[in-house]
Motif scaffolding. Sequence first.
Motif, short mmCIF file in Angstrom:
data_model
loop_
_atom_site.label_atom_id
_atom_site.label_comp_id
_atom_site.label_asym_id
_atom_site.label_seq_id
_atom_site.Cartn_x
_atom_site.Cartn_y
_atom_site.Cartn_z
N UNK A 165 0.85 -1.20 0.00
CA UNK A 165 0.00 0.00 0.00
C UNK A 165 0.88 1.25 0.00
N UNK A 166 1.85 1.28 0.90
CA UNK A 166 2.71 2.46 1.00
C UNK A 166 3.85 2.45 -0.02
N UNK A 167 4.08 1.31 -0.63
CA UNK A 167 5.09 1.24 -1.68
C UNK A 167 6.53 1.26 -1.19
N UNK A 168 6.75 0.85 0.06
CA UNK A 168 8.12 0.78 0.58
C UNK A 168 8.88 -0.36 -0.10
N UNK A 169 10.21 -0.18 -0.19
CA UNK A 169 11.04 -1.27 -0.69
C UNK A 169 11.22 -2.31 0.41
N UNK A 170 11.66 -3.48 -0.03
CA UNK A 170 11.93 -4.54 0.93
C UNK A 170 12.98 -4.09 1.95
N UNK B 55 -2.04 -8.32 -5.80
CA UNK B 55 -1.05 -7.31 -5.42
C UNK B 55 -1.40 -5.97 -6.07
N UNK B 56 -1.84 -6.05 -7.33
CA UNK B 56 -2.21 -4.82 -8.03
C UNK B 56 -3.38 -4.12 -7.32
N UNK B 57 -4.37 -4.91 -6.90
CA UNK B 57 -5.51 -4.33 -6.18
C UNK B 57 -5.07 -3.67 -4.88
N UNK B 58 -4.19 -4.34 -4.16
CA UNK B 58 -3.72 -3.77 -2.89
C UNK B 58 -2.96 -2.48 -3.15
N UNK B 59 -2.17 -2.48 -4.22
CA UNK B 59 -1.38 -1.28 -4.53
C UNK B 59 -2.25 -0.08 -4.89
N UNK B 60 -3.46 -0.34 -5.35
CA UNK B 60 -4.34 0.78 -5.73
C UNK B 60 -5.08 1.37 -4.54
#
Lengths: 207, 85
Positions: A165-170, B55-60
Amino acid sequence: MHDQPVHTTDRARVAALLAGDADAFGDLVDEHHPTMLRVARWYVSNDQVAEEVTQETWLAILDGLATFEGRSSLKTWMFRILANRARTRAKREGRSVPMSALDGGNDEPLDADRFDERGFWRTPPERWSTDPESLTADRELASRVMSAIDDLPERQRTVLVLRDVEGWSSEEVRNALDLSETNQRVLLHRARAKVRAAIAPQLERVR
Amino acid sequence: MTDHPHHPLSCRQLTEHSSAFLEGTLGDEIWGSFKDHLERCPPCAEYVRQMGMTVELVRRLPGDRGTCARAELVDRFRKWRSGGG
């Protein structure tokens, strides 16, 4: 929240903060405070302590701002301060073993009854017939994804939210949460697999 | 390509590596077996596709933003400023 060309932006932000720009500070709070609570909660035993640690961390961040050199991103720097304080607080609470080391990786095997004893599909996944584009526009589905995330075990939820969700890297997640690469990967995979399983019944019906 | 002989993966093992596969972090020692299996096994291919969509759904989803903490913290920021840091 995905990585921007950080260093220029970060230096401009730090300069604004040091110049006393209250809006710049408010924006930083809006952007990071909820995630800071989430990360603090990883270490400490309850929401109230997480809130206290996070509040203290903001003051520590302000006090340290003048020493920020931009060698890491501002975010990485802030979360390092937070993790240090949360760890110290957890120790003081007698919670010396981070829960991260304990749970999440060893819970029940995923989808165990869907495989036979040799590990082949007994109940193969039913096809999802919708295409990804129409899926991401589906609000009802988005709310199902959110409740699936809410239902995850806490450790899995934290890793999933930070990564996906937040797009953090590993690497950012491993540093903020004191996780090994393996544990990070296992927690993330389990979380994603559970979310997949939770939304599958709805998507199998869509034809 | 890898020098490792391809030990066959079970479907279950494949699903356990699907997340790493999608991230591009699957180890060399398993990559060949994973790809071989995936090409031959439609249910596993479907599973991996579904994981990718998940994963794509979660990312949105919108992230955590905004907070009632703002006003209070901005107040402390002003005090911190006036206190000279």
